[in-house]
Design an enzyme around this catalytic site. Structure first.
Site, PDB file in Angstrom:
ATOM      1  CG  ASP A  19     -28.063  48.592 -37.974  1.00 36.46           C
ATOM      2  OD1 ASP A  19     -27.836  47.540 -38.601  1.00 36.46           O
ATOM      3  OD2 ASP A  19     -28.386  49.658 -38.521  1.00 36.46           O
ATOM      4  N   GLY A  22     -22.824  43.681 -40.099  1.00 33.29           N
ATOM      5  CA  GLY A  22     -22.358  43.425 -41.459  1.00 33.29           C
ATOM      6  C   GLY A  22     -21.330  44.439 -41.920  1.00 33.29           C
ATOM      7  NE  ARG A  23     -24.074  49.531 -41.733  1.00 41.18           N
ATOM      8  CZ  ARG A  23     -24.781  50.449 -41.065  1.00 41.18           C
ATOM      9  NH1 ARG A  23     -24.439  51.719 -41.147  1.00 41.18           N
ATOM     10  NH2 ARG A  23     -25.810  50.085 -40.335  1.00 41.18           N
ATOM     11  CD1 TRP A  24     -16.909  46.459 -36.074  1.00 43.17           C
ATOM     12  CD2 TRP A  24     -16.799  44.267 -36.552  1.00 43.17           C
ATOM     13  NE1 TRP A  24     -15.908  45.910 -35.292  1.00 43.17           N
ATOM     14  CE2 TRP A  24     -15.829  44.566 -35.564  1.00 43.17           C
ATOM     15  CE3 TRP A  24     -16.924  42.960 -37.006  1.00 43.17           C
ATOM     16  CZ2 TRP A  24     -14.990  43.591 -35.018  1.00 43.17           C
ATOM     17  CZ3 TRP A  24     -16.097  41.986 -36.475  1.00 43.17           C
ATOM     18  CH2 TRP A  24     -15.137  42.297 -35.497  1.00 43.17           C
ATOM     19  CB  THR A  65     -41.171  40.349 -39.651  1.00 43.49           C
ATOM     20  OG1 THR A  65     -41.288  41.786 -39.537  1.00 43.49           O
ATOM     21  CG2 THR A  65     -41.731  39.712 -38.385  1.00 43.49           C
ATOM     22  CG  ASN A  67     -33.453  41.141 -40.251  1.00 43.31           C
ATOM     23  OD1 ASN A  67     -33.265  41.113 -39.027  1.00 43.31           O
ATOM     24  ND2 ASN A  67     -33.247  42.236 -40.966  1.00 43.31           N
ATOM     25  CD1 TRP A  68     -38.642  36.613 -42.013  1.00 44.48           C
ATOM     26  CD2 TRP A  68     -37.312  34.841 -42.369  1.00 44.48           C
ATOM     27  NE1 TRP A  68     -38.748  35.786 -40.911  1.00 44.48           N
ATOM     28  CE2 TRP A  68     -37.948  34.685 -41.103  1.00 44.48           C
ATOM     29  CE3 TRP A  68     -36.432  33.847 -42.804  1.00 44.48           C
ATOM     30  CZ2 TRP A  68     -37.717  33.581 -40.283  1.00 44.48           C
ATOM     31  CZ3 TRP A  68     -36.190  32.754 -41.985  1.00 44.48           C
ATOM     32  CH2 TRP A  68     -36.833  32.629 -40.740  1.00 44.48           C
ATOM     33  CB  ILE A 194     -37.862  53.078 -34.339  1.00 44.49           C
ATOM     34  CG1 ILE A 194     -39.108  53.330 -35.182  1.00 44.49           C
ATOM     35  CG2 ILE A 194     -37.476  54.324 -33.559  1.00 44.49           C
ATOM     36  CD1 ILE A 194     -40.321  53.706 -34.345  1.00 44.49           C
TER      37      ILE A 194
END
Length: 241
Positions: A19, A22-24, A65, A67-68, A194
């Site tokens: 994870d 994106g923030r990075w 599932t 992330n769509w 989780i």
């Protein structure tokens, strides 16, 4: 440096929720996909670090599932990244004796990506070093539901006696049926949940929630978490003797 005795006490199977890509990227003024590309590069380093850390099985959460729900641009970019990763990394994975498997709802993915996944699994089938499992279009609840359907079909066909179904039966129908349960689950980026990952398999896993964003996750951080695990006592519901 990891000591031999620590390797013996260390986790055999590590699962990682990667994870923070994106923030990075956004913290650097770059688009989110820039972070996903940086995260993909980090995967190779950690896979190559596994033998020295005594880790035989590594499972990584590539795409859930859920992330769509992200923007079409990000989803399309991720699917392109997965295709490129497979095409680019196949030779290196074979050279490093890494066997690759994919788990998740494969029919829900693009047919071309499915073919690449099949080809990579076949190309590394004889490798007997690190076992890398990549979760794509994966959700723990979805996996259990799909496994239950397969189990129910076997009961209906008379292949399985429902009275004999127990907690050792369902794992034989899971995507991970040929893998041992994870000993250690790591989540990067400071989130302490989780996220529907390996729900059944991780019932007795140790967890590490760390602030490091995935593109900054290094071999040194990995080694530290392995050492932390080696210092824990796993009792599986029992008490210290």
């Amino acid at each position: 440096m990891t000591k031999p005795e620590d390797i013996r006490r260390g986790p055999r199977h590590v699962a990682i929720i990667m994870d923070g890509n994106g923030r990075w990227a956004t913290s650097r003024g770059r688009p989110r996909l820039f972070g996903h590309h940086a995260g993909a590069k980090r995967v190779r380093e950690i896979v190559e670090a596994c033998p020295d850390q005594g880790v035989k099985y590594l499972t990584i959460f590539g795409f859930s599932t859920e992330n769509w729900k992200r923007t079409q641009i990000e989803v399309a970019g991720l699917m392109s990244l997965f295709r490129r990763y497979i095409q680019k990394e196949t030779r290196a994975l074979k050279a490093n004796n890494v066997r690759v498997r994919f788990i998740g709802d494969r029919p829900g993915l693009d047919p071309k990506l499915q073919c690449l996944m099949d080809d990579l699994e076949e190309a590394t089938r004889e490798c007997d070093g690190t076992n890398l499992t990549i979760a794509l279009n994966y959700g723990g609840r979805d996996e259990v539901a799909r496994a239950t359907k397969r189990l129910a079909r076997d009961v209906a066909a008379g292949k399985l006696n429902p009275e004999e179904v127990n907690e050792e039966t369902l794992p034989k129908y899971l995507d991970t049926r040929v893998l041992p349960d994870p000993d250690l689950v790591i989540r990067t980026s400071g989130e302490a949940r989780i996220s529907n990952f390996l729900l059944w398999q991780s019932a007795y896993a140790e967890y590490e929630f760390i602030d490091t964003l995935w593109p900054d996750f290094s071999e040194e951080v990995f080694a530290r978490l392995i050492a932390n695990y080696a210092g824990r006592e796993r009792r599986y519901g029992g008490v210290k003797a």
